[in-house]
Design a protein around this motif. Structure first.
Motif, short mmCIF file in Angstrom:
data_model
loop_
_atom_site.label_atom_id
_atom_site.label_comp_id
_atom_site.label_asym_id
_atom_site.label_seq_id
_atom_site.Cartn_x
_atom_site.Cartn_y
_atom_site.Cartn_z
N UNK A 60 34.88 28.34 28.27
CA UNK A 60 35.06 29.37 28.95
C UNK A 60 36.45 29.89 29.26
N UNK A 61 36.72 30.98 28.80
CA UNK A 61 38.33 31.64 28.70
C UNK A 61 38.32 32.49 29.96
N UNK A 62 39.11 32.14 31.13
CA UNK A 62 39.32 33.12 32.14
C UNK A 62 40.59 33.80 32.15
N UNK A 63 40.70 35.19 32.29
CA UNK A 63 42.11 35.73 32.03
C UNK A 63 42.08 36.55 33.20
N UNK A 64 43.21 36.97 33.67
CA UNK A 64 43.57 37.91 34.72
C UNK A 64 43.46 37.15 36.02
N UNK A 65 43.64 36.00 35.87
CA UNK A 65 43.71 34.92 37.34
C UNK A 65 44.89 35.07 38.15
N UNK A 66 45.94 35.23 37.66
CA UNK A 66 47.21 35.49 38.22
C UNK A 66 47.99 34.28 38.41
N UNK A 67 48.82 34.36 38.97
CA UNK A 67 49.81 33.17 39.05
C UNK A 67 49.21 32.04 40.39
N UNK A 68 48.22 32.31 40.78
CA UNK A 68 47.83 31.40 42.22
C UNK A 68 47.29 29.95 41.29
N UNK A 69 47.25 29.02 42.32
CA UNK A 69 46.57 27.83 42.05
C UNK A 69 45.16 28.04 42.00
N UNK A 70 44.26 26.94 41.24
CA UNK A 70 42.98 27.09 41.31
C UNK A 70 42.34 25.61 41.31
N UNK A 71 41.22 25.72 41.90
CA UNK A 71 40.43 24.44 42.26
C UNK A 71 38.88 24.79 41.45
N UNK A 72 38.12 23.68 41.04
CA UNK A 72 37.10 23.86 40.66
C UNK A 72 36.00 22.81 41.18
N UNK A 73 34.62 23.44 41.26
CA UNK A 73 33.77 22.96 41.78
C UNK A 73 32.46 23.24 40.83
#
Length: 534
Positions: free
Chosen positions: A449-462
């Motif tokens: 799963x490739x996600x682009x365009x997220x930006x420079x923000x942090x990310x958490x996952x559930x």
């Protein structure tokens, strides 16, 4: 050992396409008297908790005469009778129990005007049917499935009912509920002609509008139209009647059903038939340019036609207890969005005709959402759909099967390993599923799963999952030895296993150059919901 399928998916987090709306969040059932049972009230509340949008609930038999005792494919409210002089007698006692339960749970009724009270029925024969799953389906059609013997009394009943709802729950609230007339009049549910139905519809719709000037009314809830000339003829003639007589019509309703079969030694689903039903009906609506702007409600959108036809008697219904029903719902609902866009018609809702059946054996093969108060795997498919929201995002999958190919041939051979995603103001939700028509073993899918365009923000996952070993109470029940009456700790274990399982909780996910790379192994007939928050 079979090699896994390699699947590449891409989600463009910065490319919203259009607003998302939960067309799947509609449910229905034949038996209104299950509504206010303890299990019924519990399930109605769970349906409200699926998402941030209240579910619509549709049920038959709201005007049927009887004692209010539920039975398979039967229900009653005894709302209408007549005194010795033939004067109407209205009794809303049972009706109020039903709608009070909806209000308590936070549901929105899709109010079905039907069926015919005994005092307005001239049917020569028994009024109430006595039906069991092994009986021919047509035997349920008795004195409640006929035109009214007095259209004025029928219209007055509809008006009185709508005003009672307004008085009890508030006119402003009740005016937001959609009201519909009858069910499958082109099939066994109507022992009259098309003109008789159209006249009854007109009287009913105008009675609702007289009581509630701002209410929305619709119909006719014809059967699936693919390879069904009778359904096609009925819908066309109904829509032409509406045009010619300027009858009130705020939404157009029809049904769509799949066609599971026993293929060799296993169940083979027929999602192509359900999608073809939708396509055929949308094409008919587009023949009427003055009506094609109206929203559509698919009043029943299911793998097949009879929720109360147990898999014990009809083995092709053996998909119902476990993961296959859940992933089928995801496949069919998300393909329904595609069809709506393709035909340029707004599908407001697609009703899953499944609720519960009290006083039945555990996992007895009915098309229901819960058994004896324990949620089935299918409800967790809806829970994952409920985590979508905001705007659709542009996505790709290397194993996304073409919609037209599916409608021609079903999902045979290669599976449909597909992805959709939405974006809201807190993050994105990614839904990935691995569907095949055949209920037999097959290779896992190794999904990148490739996600682009997220930006420079942090990310958490559930990460949430439904498959054979997650969010599947049926699997746990089988492992227990199929107890006939689980109690105590066993019941609690089953109840917990019916909830949506979370398999990952990652506080910080790597973000490189605005991109996120994830991987998961998704078994056949599995569904994953990955929630990434900023």
């Amino acid at each position: 050992m079979t090699e896994p399928i390699k699947v590449s998916t891409t989600i463009h987090a910065d490319q919203p396409t259009e607003p998302y709306h939960p067309l799947w969040n509609w449910f229905g059932y034949d038996e209104p008297n299950y509504t206010y049972s303890p299990h019924g009230k519990k399930l109605l509340k769970e349906l409200t908790e699926l998402s941030n949008t209240a579910p619509h609930i549709r049920t038959h038999n709201l005007l049927t005469s009887g004692d209010g005792v539920a039975a398979l494919k039967w229900g009653s409210t005894n709302a209408y009778s007549e005194d010795a002089d033939g004067n109407p007698v209205y009794d809303w006692t049972i009706m109020d129990q039903i709608f009070d339960a909806y209000m308590e749970a936070g549901n929105i009724p899709l109010v079905q005007i039907g069926f015919m009270p005994e005092a307005l029925s001239d049917f020569q024969g028994e009024y109430k049917h006595h039906w069991a799953p092994a009986d021919p389906y047509a035997t349920i059609m008795t004195g409640w499935a006929v035109p009214p013997n007095n259209l004025k009394k029928w219209g007055d009943l509809v008006y009185a009912w709508a005003r009672h709802m307004a008085d009890r729950y508030g006119e402003e609230k009740v005016s937001t509920w959609p009201w519909e007339v009858w069910n499958e009049p082109d099939g066994l549910y109507w022992h009259g002609t098309i003109p008789e139905f159209c006249e009854m519809y007109d009287v009913s719709a105008k009675a609702v509008r007289r009581a509630l000037p701002n209410a929305r009314v619709g119909g006719p809830h014809t059967c699936g139209a693919f390879s069904n000339p009778k359904a096609q003829k009925f819908l066309r003639e109904f829509l032409q009647y509406v045009v010619d007589h300027k009858s009130p019509l705020d939404f157009i309703a029809f049904h769509a059903k799949g066609n599971p079969v026993i293929w060799k030694d296993h169940v083979r689903m027929g999602v192509h038939k359900q999608l073809r039903d939708i396509e055929t009906n949308l094409d008919i609506i587009n023949e009427f340019p003055t009506l094609s702007h109206l929203p559509v409600v698919i009043g029943e959108s299911d793998p097949e036609g009879c929720a109360a036809c147990s898999a014990r008697v009809h083995p092709q219904n053996g998909y119902r207890n476990g993961p296959l029903y859940s992933v089928y719902v995801v496949e069919s609902m998300l393909r329904t969005y595609e069809l709506a866009k393709l035909k340029n018609i707004h599908i407001e809702g697609a009703v899953t005709w499944a609720f519960l059946f009290d006083d039945q054996a555990w996992y007895d093969g009915f098309r229901d959402l819960a058994t004896n108060g324990v949620d089935k795997a299918v409800l967790n498919g809806f829970r994952m759909l409920g985590k979508l929201g905001g705007d659709w995002l542009s996505t790709q999958s290397s194993h996304r099967r073409d919609l037209q190919e599916i409608m021609e041939h079903g999902v045979r051979g290669e599976p449909d390993v597909n992805v959709v995603a939405t974006r809201d103001d807190k993050g994105i939700s990614v839904l990935v599923w691995h569907y095949h028509d055949d209920d037999e073993a097959g290779p896992d899918a190794e999904v990148s799963i490739a996600i682009d365009g997220w930006g420079d923000r942090k990310a958490s996952l559930k990460h949430f999952r439904m498959d054979e070993t997650h969010s599947n109470s049926f699997g746990v029940w089988k492992a227990m030895g199929k107890p006939e009456n689980p109690q105590g700790a066993d019941y609690a274990k089953l109840e917990a296993s019916g909830q949506l399982a979370q398999i990952e909780d990652v506080a910080s996910v790597a973000v490189n150059g605005g991109k996120i790379e994830l991987r998961t192994t998704l078994p056949r007939q599995g569904v994953s919901l990955l929630r990434l928050d900023w």
